[in-house]
Design a protein around this motif. Structure first.
Motif, PDB file in Angstrom:
ATOM      1  N   THR A 194      50.713  52.074  49.740  1.00  0.00           N
ATOM      2  CA  THR A 194      49.499  52.846  49.484  1.00  0.00           C
ATOM      3  C   THR A 194      49.185  52.864  47.995  1.00  0.00           C
ATOM      4  N   ALA A 195      50.219  53.106  47.218  1.00  0.00           N
ATOM      5  CA  ALA A 195      50.044  53.168  45.773  1.00  0.00           C
ATOM      6  C   ALA A 195      49.563  51.820  45.246  1.00  0.00           C
ATOM      7  N   LYS A 196      50.144  50.774  45.811  1.00  0.00           N
ATOM      8  CA  LYS A 196      49.817  49.426  45.376  1.00  0.00           C
ATOM      9  C   LYS A 196      48.349  49.112  45.640  1.00  0.00           C
ATOM     10  N   GLU A 197      47.932  49.459  46.816  1.00  0.00           N
ATOM     11  CA  GLU A 197      46.544  49.259  47.223  1.00  0.00           C
ATOM     12  C   GLU A 197      45.604  49.958  46.236  1.00  0.00           C
ATOM     13  N   PHE A 198      45.970  51.157  45.927  1.00  0.00           N
ATOM     14  CA  PHE A 198      45.189  52.001  45.043  1.00  0.00           C
ATOM     15  C   PHE A 198      45.149  51.429  43.620  1.00  0.00           C
ATOM     16  N   LEU A 199      46.306  50.985  43.153  1.00  0.00           N
ATOM     17  CA  LEU A 199      46.384  50.439  41.794  1.00  0.00           C
ATOM     18  C   LEU A 199      45.629  49.122  41.676  1.00  0.00           C
ATOM     19  N   ASP A 200      45.668  48.340  42.729  1.00  0.00           N
ATOM     20  CA  ASP A 200      44.892  47.098  42.730  1.00  0.00           C
ATOM     21  C   ASP A 200      43.403  47.398  42.602  1.00  0.00           C
ATOM     22  N   LEU A 201      43.014  48.431  43.308  1.00  0.00           N
ATOM     23  CA  LEU A 201      41.616  48.850  43.285  1.00  0.00           C
ATOM     24  C   LEU A 201      41.209  49.239  41.863  1.00  0.00           C
ATOM     25  N   ILE A 202      42.070  49.974  41.209  1.00  0.00           N
ATOM     26  CA  ILE A 202      41.804  50.365  39.825  1.00  0.00           C
ATOM     27  C   ILE A 202      41.669  49.122  38.956  1.00  0.00           C
ATOM     28  N   GLU A 203      42.569  48.182  39.161  1.00  0.00           N
ATOM     29  CA  GLU A 203      42.568  46.989  38.318  1.00  0.00           C
ATOM     30  C   GLU A 203      41.292  46.169  38.499  1.00  0.00           C
ATOM     31  N   ILE A 204      40.911  45.987  39.733  1.00  0.00           N
ATOM     32  CA  ILE A 204      39.692  45.216  40.004  1.00  0.00           C
ATOM     33  C   ILE A 204      38.499  45.864  39.307  1.00  0.00           C
ATOM     34  N   THR A 205      38.418  47.186  39.454  1.00  0.00           N
ATOM     35  CA  THR A 205      37.309  47.903  38.832  1.00  0.00           C
ATOM     36  C   THR A 205      37.386  47.807  37.313  1.00  0.00           C
ATOM     37  N   PHE A 206      38.572  47.978  36.806  1.00  0.00           N
ATOM     38  CA  PHE A 206      38.795  47.952  35.357  1.00  0.00           C
ATOM     39  C   PHE A 206      38.365  46.617  34.748  1.00  0.00           C
ATOM     40  N   ASP A 207      38.709  45.555  35.416  1.00  0.00           N
ATOM     41  CA  ASP A 207      38.417  44.212  34.887  1.00  0.00           C
ATOM     42  C   ASP A 207      36.919  43.930  34.783  1.00  0.00           C
ATOM     43  N   GLN A 208      36.141  44.694  35.541  1.00  0.00           N
ATOM     44  CA  GLN A 208      34.700  44.462  35.508  1.00  0.00           C
ATOM     45  C   GLN A 208      34.001  45.220  34.380  1.00  0.00           C
ATOM     46  N   LEU A 209      34.747  46.044  33.688  1.00  0.00           N
ATOM     47  CA  LEU A 209      34.130  46.886  32.659  1.00  0.00           C
ATOM     48  C   LEU A 209      33.776  46.092  31.405  1.00  0.00           C
ATOM     49  N   GLN A 210      32.900  46.673  30.618  1.00  0.00           N
ATOM     50  CA  GLN A 210      32.621  46.089  29.312  1.00  0.00           C
ATOM     51  C   GLN A 210      33.850  46.269  28.416  1.00  0.00           C
ATOM     52  N   GLU A 211      34.029  45.290  27.523  1.00  0.00           N
ATOM     53  CA  GLU A 211      35.222  45.303  26.682  1.00  0.00           C
ATOM     54  C   GLU A 211      35.350  46.591  25.862  1.00  0.00           C
TER      55      GLU A 211
END
Length: 294
Positions: A194-211
């Motif tokens: 569950t945690a992994k799923e959640f952290l992946d979600l954060i990462e995907i979102t994070f990578d799309q942000l402006q620098e």
DNA sequence: CGTAGAGAGATGACCATGAT
DNA sequence: ATCATGGTCATCTCTCTACG
């Protein structure tokens, strides 16, 4: 009697309870709800019977409350329950601890606040706050004994959690909101998956942000999830590889044993507190969007 | 026992500036 | 050009004590 964790986990996650119509299928719903309470109880016993056995009444109450308030949109039920139980358990243990340790001792709120301020000041100046020198200085400044300083420190450390898991309207907070209120699933309850799923979600979102947003958000995120990894090497190793992982903040959070406040992080970046708050808020919304698009 | 008020964070409104 | 982000100010929300 011994309980099989995997077995109950499976029973909980495959229960038809939440696909039933509470009104139209009342009998079936009640039957499944009853079963669910039992599963949850057995599940906790499987995790740690010694630790939880004394709290069977509270476990049943929490289970009922969770079944009542659960919203399937918010994530896995088992995780919802875990977090709720963690909080309840924390309250119970906290009460006992306060009674045993500080029975009869009283500090005014003023004193506790001042102590917090000293702690924070010392921390921002980089002083060691667990040295006898620090104790002496604070004792001197506040006009109390060194023993009292120690008591204050312990009292502040075992503060009851004020972050609620379920609000007045009976709406439960989602996984990410739990980060804000500082309520985490017990590390021995939290599912790695569950945690992994959640952290992946954060990462995907994070990578799309402006620098320009990334450095501060990395700190915000890391400070919020640092305590989640408590003594869990598997999870820790996973988090370390994430693009949003900020090693420095991570170490610092662990050292302090509490989240680094958004306010403080904002200051380090020379932005206003409101800005950090907003950044975090909109990031959470982005996570939700990512989740729905997955 | 109920409540006012403090402390602290969150956030909405509005505007300026920056990124794409 | 358009959308995202940031600053400022005011206000709201939540929690916790002290006080009447």
């Amino acid at each position: 009697m011994s309980y099989d964790k995997d077995e109950y986990e499976k029973l909980i996650s495959t229960s038809p309870l939440f696909s039933l119509d509470k009104e139209k299928q009342r009998i079936a719903y009640k039957r499944e709800a009853l079963k669910m309470v039992e599963y949850l109880y057995c599940y906790l016993m499987a995790i740690n019977a010694v630790k939880y056995e004394a709290f069977s009444v509270e476990i049943v109450d929490t289970a009922k409350r969770c079944i009542e308030n659960y919203n399937p949109e918010a994530g896995h039920f088992i995780n919802y329950f875990s977090a709720a139980w963690k909080q309840t358990y924390g309250h119970l243990v906290g009460k006992e601890l306060v009674k045993d340790t500080f029975g009869g001792m009283h500090f005014t709120e003023e004193e506790a606040r001042n102590f917090r301020k000293y702690m924070r000041l010392a921390q921002t100046k980089g002083f060691n706050t667990v040295s006898s020198e620090f104790d002496e200085r604070v004792a001197d400044a506040m006009g109390i004994t060194i023993a009292e300083v120690n008591s204050l420190r312990s009292m502040i450390n075992c503060k009851p959690t004020s972050g609620r898991y379920i609000n007045d309207e009976g709406e439960e907070y989602s996984f990410i909101d739990q980060l804000d209120s500082g309520v985490y699933a017990d590390s021995d309850i939290l599912h790695f998956e569950t945690a992994k799923e959640f952290l992946d979600l954060i990462e995907i979102t994070f990578d799309q942000l402006q620098e320009r947003q990334k450095p501060m958000l990395a700190m915000l995120i890391t400070s919020k999830i640092a305590l989640l990894t408590n003594e869990d090497d598997k999870l820790l190793n996973f988090i370390r590889k994430k693009t949003f992982f900020d090693g420095e903040v991570f170490e610092e959070s662990l050292k302090r044993g509490e989240q680094i406040q958004a306010k403080e992080i904002a200051k380090r970046f020379g932005v206003v507190e409101a800005s950090a708050s907003r950044t975090w808020k909109s990031f959470k919304e982005k996570i939700e969007t990512t989740r729905k698009n997955e």
